[in-house]
Design a protein around this motif. Structure first.
Motif, mmCIF file in Angstrom:
data_model
loop_
_atom_site.group_PDB
_atom_site.id
_atom_site.type_symbol
_atom_site.label_atom_id
_atom_site.label_comp_id
_atom_site.label_asym_id
_atom_site.label_seq_id
_atom_site.Cartn_x
_atom_site.Cartn_y
_atom_site.Cartn_z
ATOM 1 N N PRO A 76 11.280 -50.776 -10.435
ATOM 2 C CA PRO A 76 10.065 -50.734 -9.440
ATOM 3 C C PRO A 76 10.226 -51.494 -8.266
ATOM 4 C CG PRO A 76 9.315 -51.557 -11.675
ATOM 5 C CD PRO A 76 10.965 -51.463 -11.748
ATOM 6 N N ASP B 188 11.224 -54.430 -6.398
ATOM 7 C CA ASP B 188 11.657 -55.790 -6.053
ATOM 8 C C ASP B 188 13.012 -56.113 -6.508
ATOM 9 O OD1 ASP B 188 9.188 -55.077 -7.582
ATOM 10 O OD2 ASP B 188 9.772 -56.911 -8.557
ATOM 11 N N PHE C 34 16.080 -44.822 -6.393
ATOM 12 C CA PHE C 34 14.763 -44.320 -6.329
ATOM 13 C C PHE C 34 13.789 -45.278 -5.893
ATOM 14 C CE2 PHE C 34 16.579 -41.358 -8.838
ATOM 15 C CZ PHE C 34 16.037 -40.106 -8.713
ATOM 16 N N PRO D 25 11.704 -48.098 -3.518
ATOM 17 C CA PRO D 25 11.483 -48.133 -2.257
ATOM 18 C C PRO D 25 11.821 -49.148 -1.196
ATOM 19 C CG PRO D 25 9.556 -48.610 -3.207
ATOM 20 C CD PRO D 25 10.675 -48.537 -4.332
ATOM 21 N N VAL D 26 13.269 -49.489 -1.360
ATOM 22 C CA VAL D 26 14.003 -50.303 -0.384
ATOM 23 C C VAL D 26 15.278 -49.743 -0.045
ATOM 24 C CG1 VAL D 26 12.800 -52.373 -1.678
ATOM 25 C CG2 VAL D 26 14.812 -51.315 -2.636
ATOM 26 N N GLN D 27 15.551 -50.219 1.113
ATOM 27 C CA GLN D 27 16.809 -49.679 1.879
ATOM 28 C C GLN D 27 17.847 -50.795 1.203
ATOM 29 O OE1 GLN D 27 15.612 -47.817 3.736
ATOM 30 N NE2 GLN D 27 17.037 -47.221 5.418
#
Lengths: 226, 226
Positions: free
Chosen positions: A165, A167, A187, A189-191
């Motif tokens: 998720p 972090d 998957f 949500p971080v580059q």
DNA sequence: GCATGTGAATGGATTCACAGCT
DNA sequence: AGCTGTGAATCCATTCACATGC
């Protein structure tokens, strides 16, 4: 204009762009369908009609690996499919590990596309000790994150999937790279910070949602769109 | 070169390409981080360094909606973020329905990105009657597929998510469109037939995997790559 | 001085259109 | 006749470089 004597055509050494690669994958799926329908031969027009693409585009893409079609006829479905599978590296099976045994990880491990034609999930890993030992519906076991190194070594894992998720994604990613994983499907949500020699493919759901939202807004505001 | 007297700059009416839209979404995420770090002002260079992008690209993208930066200083993080949220249509909340209450559907319904800042999952639907009445961890209920119509009407659902295993995807998609859904996010490995007035966003995991496989093969064959 | 906004230059990707093969 | 393979033309996206304004 030839820096390499082998550049001309046989086993074509053209660069093959990102966009072309993605389309090859789409062509491949279409060819699999055609083959299962028992169709032996297909023209670039036929393919173009099925997929939403220009027929010249298809011919250009396919020309990346030498001449293969038959003029006046089209392409042999079986041969072309074999060629594409080879080009995309699907003739050998790639071992994968999924990090994160939550809903997303479980959805992926059971997905058909993750366990056929060139890919195989050999293990899942999770930081939550409660998850250790659980098995997916299709029998893949969950291990503690700490055993990643030995799994990767034992099974020669090439691909890692980040299904956690957000972090801790970068950390887990770094760990994957450290233990020798060469390609990562992310998957979270971080580059992910790129590293030389490691290929990263981001699947950013938020970008997809916001693209939809943007087009909804355009439609509302009266600009004709689809 | 001006077919429309309003084209010049105010509330800029430039087309905004697909690629630009995707980047706006990335900028937006970055701005949210900057804002939570308490940073008030950011230059295109700063942004360019954080994301992997050329700074001129960023300025061009942002120029789509009129002048907004301050020369010699940069952009106000708060103002720019507000502008992007507006441009992407995130100031109103979009109601979503997820078709498929399997692992994937459950992963999505619980995902942070699906329930914040412009989006809200209001229901899930599933053909399996055994699933009816189940609730996700965050409280979203599963309904039979047949109630889709009334849900969409009642909640003014704009976005549908296809999280079912492939074969029935086209049917469910058609049904969604029939009952008035305007935008679809499709996770099934099939090319959904497009329809006028309905926006479809495909998330094709197989294409992503095969892209990785292709690059693994390149690396093996000695071509230097990342 | 410093960073934006933007015309001009470059670089790719797509499409056209036709020569060449079957 | 029909369809591939491909140069040429076109279109779009990215990058450069600088005039403009804070």
């Amino acid at each position: 204009m030839n820096q390499d004597p082998e550049t001309s055509n046989r086993a074509g050494r053209e660069p093959i762009s990102e966009l072309t690669t993605a389309r090859l994958s789409v062509y491949l799926r279409c060819l699999a369908e055609l083959e299962s329908e028992g169709i032996a031969t297909v023209s670039s027009q036929d393919l173009a009609a099925r997929i939403h693409v220009n027929s010249a585009q298809i011919r250009k893409d396919l020309a990346c690996f030498g001449e293969f079609g038959i003029r006046g006829v089209g392409y042999s479905v079986i041969d072309l499919r074999a060629r594409l599978r080879d080009t995309l590296g699907l003739t050998t099976t790639h071992a994968m590990v999924i990090a994160g045994a939550g809903n997303l990880g479980m959805a992926l491990v059971n997905a058909r596309g993750f366990n056929s034609d060139g890919f195989k999930v050999v293990a899942m890993v999770d930081i939550d000790p409660a998850k250790t030992g659980i098995r997916s519906r299709n029998g893949v076991e969950v291990y503690p994150l700490s055993s990643l190194h030995s799994i990767v070594k034992r099974e020669t894992v090439e691909i890692g999937v980040i299904a956690i998720p957000g972090d801790s994604a970068q950390q887990v990613c770094d760990f994957m790279i450290e233990v020798g994983i060469l390609a990562i499907l992310n998957f979270a949500p971080v580059q992910i910070k790129p590293r030389a020699g490691v290929r990263i493919q981001e699947v950013d759901l938020r970008v997809n949602l916001e693209t939809l939202s943007f087009h909804l807004k355009l439609a509302e505001d009266g600009k004709l769109v689809l």
